[in-house]
Scaffold this motif. Sequence first.
Motif, short mmCIF file in Angstrom:
data_model
loop_
_atom_site.label_atom_id
_atom_site.label_comp_id
_atom_site.label_asym_id
_atom_site.label_seq_id
_atom_site.Cartn_x
_atom_site.Cartn_y
_atom_site.Cartn_z
N LYS A 100 -18.42 -4.41 49.80
CA LYS A 100 -17.58 -3.24 50.06
C LYS A 100 -16.27 -3.62 50.76
N ARG A 101 -16.32 -4.63 51.66
CA ARG A 101 -15.10 -5.10 52.34
C ARG A 101 -14.19 -5.81 51.35
N GLY A 102 -14.80 -6.49 50.41
CA GLY A 102 -14.01 -7.17 49.38
C GLY A 102 -14.50 -8.57 49.09
N VAL A 103 -14.57 -8.87 47.82
CA VAL A 103 -14.92 -10.22 47.37
C VAL A 103 -13.99 -10.57 46.21
N SER A 104 -13.88 -11.84 45.98
CA SER A 104 -13.11 -12.33 44.84
C SER A 104 -14.04 -13.08 43.91
N TRP B 53 -12.65 -5.33 37.59
CA TRP B 53 -14.00 -4.80 37.35
C TRP B 53 -14.55 -5.08 35.97
N PHE B 54 -13.73 -5.04 34.96
CA PHE B 54 -14.26 -5.15 33.60
C PHE B 54 -13.93 -6.49 32.95
N THR B 55 -13.68 -7.50 33.78
CA THR B 55 -13.49 -8.85 33.29
C THR B 55 -14.81 -9.31 32.67
N PRO B 56 -14.81 -9.67 31.38
CA PRO B 56 -16.07 -10.06 30.74
C PRO B 56 -16.60 -11.38 31.27
N LEU B 57 -17.93 -11.47 31.32
CA LEU B 57 -18.62 -12.67 31.78
C LEU B 57 -19.62 -13.11 30.72
N SER B 58 -19.89 -14.40 30.67
CA SER B 58 -20.95 -14.91 29.80
C SER B 58 -21.65 -16.07 30.50
N ASP B 59 -22.77 -16.47 29.93
CA ASP B 59 -23.53 -17.57 30.53
C ASP B 59 -22.81 -18.91 30.37
N LYS B 60 -21.72 -18.93 29.64
CA LYS B 60 -20.93 -20.16 29.49
C LYS B 60 -19.85 -20.31 30.57
N ASN B 61 -19.60 -19.24 31.34
CA ASN B 61 -18.58 -19.28 32.39
C ASN B 61 -19.10 -19.92 33.66
N GLU B 62 -18.19 -20.58 34.38
CA GLU B 62 -18.49 -20.98 35.76
C GLU B 62 -18.04 -19.81 36.63
N ILE B 63 -18.99 -19.22 37.36
CA ILE B 63 -18.72 -18.03 38.15
C ILE B 63 -19.00 -18.33 39.62
N VAL B 64 -18.00 -18.08 40.45
CA VAL B 64 -18.14 -18.29 41.89
C VAL B 64 -17.69 -17.00 42.58
N LEU B 65 -18.53 -16.50 43.49
CA LEU B 65 -18.18 -15.32 44.25
C LEU B 65 -17.78 -15.74 45.66
N LEU B 66 -16.61 -15.27 46.11
CA LEU B 66 -16.06 -15.68 47.40
C LEU B 66 -15.77 -14.44 48.25
N PRO B 67 -15.95 -14.55 49.58
CA PRO B 67 -15.49 -13.46 50.44
C PRO B 67 -13.97 -13.34 50.25
N TYR B 68 -13.48 -12.10 50.21
CA TYR B 68 -12.05 -11.89 50.08
C TYR B 68 -11.35 -12.33 51.35
N MET B 69 -10.32 -13.14 51.20
CA MET B 69 -9.60 -13.65 52.34
C MET B 69 -8.17 -13.12 52.33
N VAL B 70 -7.69 -12.78 53.51
CA VAL B 70 -6.31 -12.34 53.64
C VAL B 70 -5.63 -13.27 54.63
N GLY B 71 -4.35 -13.27 54.59
CA GLY B 71 -3.61 -14.11 55.53
C GLY B 71 -2.31 -14.57 54.91
N GLY B 72 -1.62 -15.38 55.67
CA GLY B 72 -0.34 -15.80 55.15
C GLY B 72 -0.01 -17.19 55.49
N LEU C 197 -30.27 -6.78 44.09
CA LEU C 197 -31.17 -7.91 44.38
C LEU C 197 -31.09 -8.38 45.83
N HIS C 198 -29.91 -8.27 46.44
CA HIS C 198 -29.69 -8.77 47.80
C HIS C 198 -28.90 -7.72 48.58
N PRO C 199 -29.57 -6.67 49.07
CA PRO C 199 -28.88 -5.57 49.76
C PRO C 199 -28.00 -6.01 50.93
N ALA C 200 -28.31 -7.12 51.55
CA ALA C 200 -27.49 -7.59 52.68
C ALA C 200 -26.07 -7.94 52.24
N LEU C 201 -25.85 -8.16 50.95
CA LEU C 201 -24.50 -8.45 50.45
C LEU C 201 -23.61 -7.22 50.38
#
Length: 81
Positions: A46-50, A62-81, A37-41
Amino acid sequence: MVQVKLWGSLRSLADDQAVVEVEARNFKELLDQLVELHPALEPQIKRGVSLALDGVIYRDAWFTPLSDKNEIVLLPYMVGG
């Protein structure tokens, strides 16, 4: 259909949408649908998201089940310490 909240820089890659709806039963399907739906993503995905699912953050669950009852947030993967 599940609603996915896009966090931070991911919004600008999805036409500035804060929330998108996709047909997905798991994390892998969600990512595949977002790229379709959004090729720019694709480079960021590919770099990584959480996935925050009902407040718990997952990465590479990858196979964590999802449903319309879940709150789902997609975040850029962050590294650091």
